[in-house]
Design a protein around this motif. Structure first.
Motif: not given
Length: 416
Positions: A265-277, A282-290, A293-299
């Motif tokens: 949800h966009e509101n959850f993402f604004k508050t916690y998105g960076k920390e969650l991603l 960090d636990v080894g998950i590769t992410i494909y995102g919109d 998502v790509c703006n928040v997580l460089s990898s």
């Protein structure tokens, strides 16, 4: 001369009539013999399994596929333990589902009966050989198995052990038969073996399942691939979301009930998105995102529609930001495979909307999708997870391997 499939289909059909009259005690005794025999033959089975693993490595099979093929003492012990649990489960055969007494004195009973001969076509996993055989035997069915070339030696060894046990238990060995020829021609023959098969169950990749559904004239019990989603609503608790996603993705990435996509949800993402991603990365998950998502997580890499539709079966997730639960449901109903879908929320109304409108065999509120499993649902071993809506849906345990028959008892009644 009849080919292997037709010949073994005919033998299985004959064995199915013998199985019809076997008692629960006789079937359970045979299952216990199989449980013991697998442990007795463990070293032999593992040595044959090593041949499959070596050949698979040469053929360039992925690590996740090799893991699905691999057998060791622990996994064979788990097979044996699962069979013992199956013995403890009630035998559905003969269960009276309806008892109708007519005014003219007729008594009509609707009872569970075996399906007959179950055809099983599957990839990689040799444990399916044992699951399919033992579930079929418990329900008085015969089974015709057709595994893939990647587990050929393992399957032959497992069926040899099962035959030894059936012989000791005085049950027909032909109740469990393996098609050893894994060519495409045998698969095509199996698809149209209507004279001897009562149902065909595919278990494996989406391409295999689609092929069987498209080409088989034998009735198909469709088991689906698992593009499973987790939707994080705006009221979700961060730590709960972290724990559920990591469990659903990493506990065993190569299975069909592992999560493949996360919607936030966009509101959850604004508050916690960076920390969650960052945590997921960090636990080894590769992410494909919109883009968000790509703006928040460089990898993170930019996702396409193909990524949102993909069953990765690895430590990879697709991630998308959505406006609300309704957009999440639309996305899931477009890209999902009707398997298992979860919502993480503290808002009951949103949970109710999600659970009611998502089109899937199993829906979850604040829990991991990894629970969609015959053992976890209390059925014992499963023959597959059905993603269709006719006959059976979800984990298919013993009742799903039965049909019904009407028993009508009279005292000379005739119809005017």
């Amino acid at each position: 001369m009849e080919n292997e499939v037709v010949q073994k289909g005919k033998r299985a059909k004959s064995a199915s009539y013998e199985m019809n009259i076997k008692t629960t005690a006789e079937k359970n005794h045979a299952l216990l013999c199989i449980a013991d025999q697998l442990l007795h033959d463990a070293e032999k089975i593992i040595n044959e399994n090593k041949k499959d693993l070596q050949q698979g490595t040469v053929n360039g099979l992925t690590e996740s596929t090799l893991d699905r093929i691999m057998l060791n003492k622990e996994r064979i012990q788990a097979m044996s333990d699962a069979i013992r649990l199956l013995v403890e489960l009630p035998d559905p055969i003969g269960e009276v589902l309806e008892d109708i007494k007519k005014e003219n004195g007729l008594q009509i009973l609707k009872k569970r009966v075996p399906l007959g001969v179950i055809g099983m076509i599957y990839e990689a996993r040799p444990n399916v050989t044992v699951d399919a055989a033992t579930l079929s035997l418990k329900t008085g069915n015969a089974v015709l198995l057709r595994g893939s070339s990647s587990a050929k030696f393992s399957n032959i060894a497992l069926v040899a052990s099962i035959h030894t046990a059936l012989k000791k238990a005085n049950l027909p060995e032909d109740a469990v038969l393996l098609i050893e020829d894994t060519s495409r021609e045998t698969a095509k023959t199996l698809f149209n073996l209507n004279e001897y098969l009562d149902v065909l169950i595919p278990r494996g990749s989406k391409s295999l399942i689609d092929l069987v559904v498209r080409e088989a004239s034998v009735p198909v019990l469709e088991t689906g691939a698992g593009n499973c989603h987790i939707y994080i609503d705006d009221s979700a608790q961060l730590e709960l979301a972290k724990n559920i996603i990591v469990n659903a993705k990493t506990q065993r990435p190569s299975v069909c009930n592992a999560a493949e996509s996360v919607l936030i949800h966009e509101n959850f993402f604004k508050t916690y998105g960076k920390e969650l991603l960052n945590y997921l990365s960090d636990v080894g998950i590769t992410i494909y995102g919109d883009e968000a998502v790509c703006n928040v997580l460089s990898s993170a890499m930019l996702a396409t529609e193909e990524h949102y539709a993909e069953e990765f079966l690895s430590l990879t997730l697709s991630v998308k930001i959505v406006e609300n639960v309704y957009e999440a449901v639309r996305h899931i109903n477009k890209f999902g495979t009707h398997h298992s879908e979860a919502i993480i929320t503290e808002t009951k109304d949103n949970a109710d909307v999600f659970l009611t409108t998502v089109d899937a065999a199993a829906v979850y509120h604040n829990a991991s999708t990894r629970f969609t499993d015959g053992f976890e649902f209390g059925y014992g071993a499963e023959i597959g997870i059905s993603t269709q809506k006719l006959h059976a849906r979800g984990p298919m345990g013993l009742p799903a391997l039965t049909s019904t028959k009407f028993y009508v008892y009279g005292t000379g009644q005739t119809r005017s």
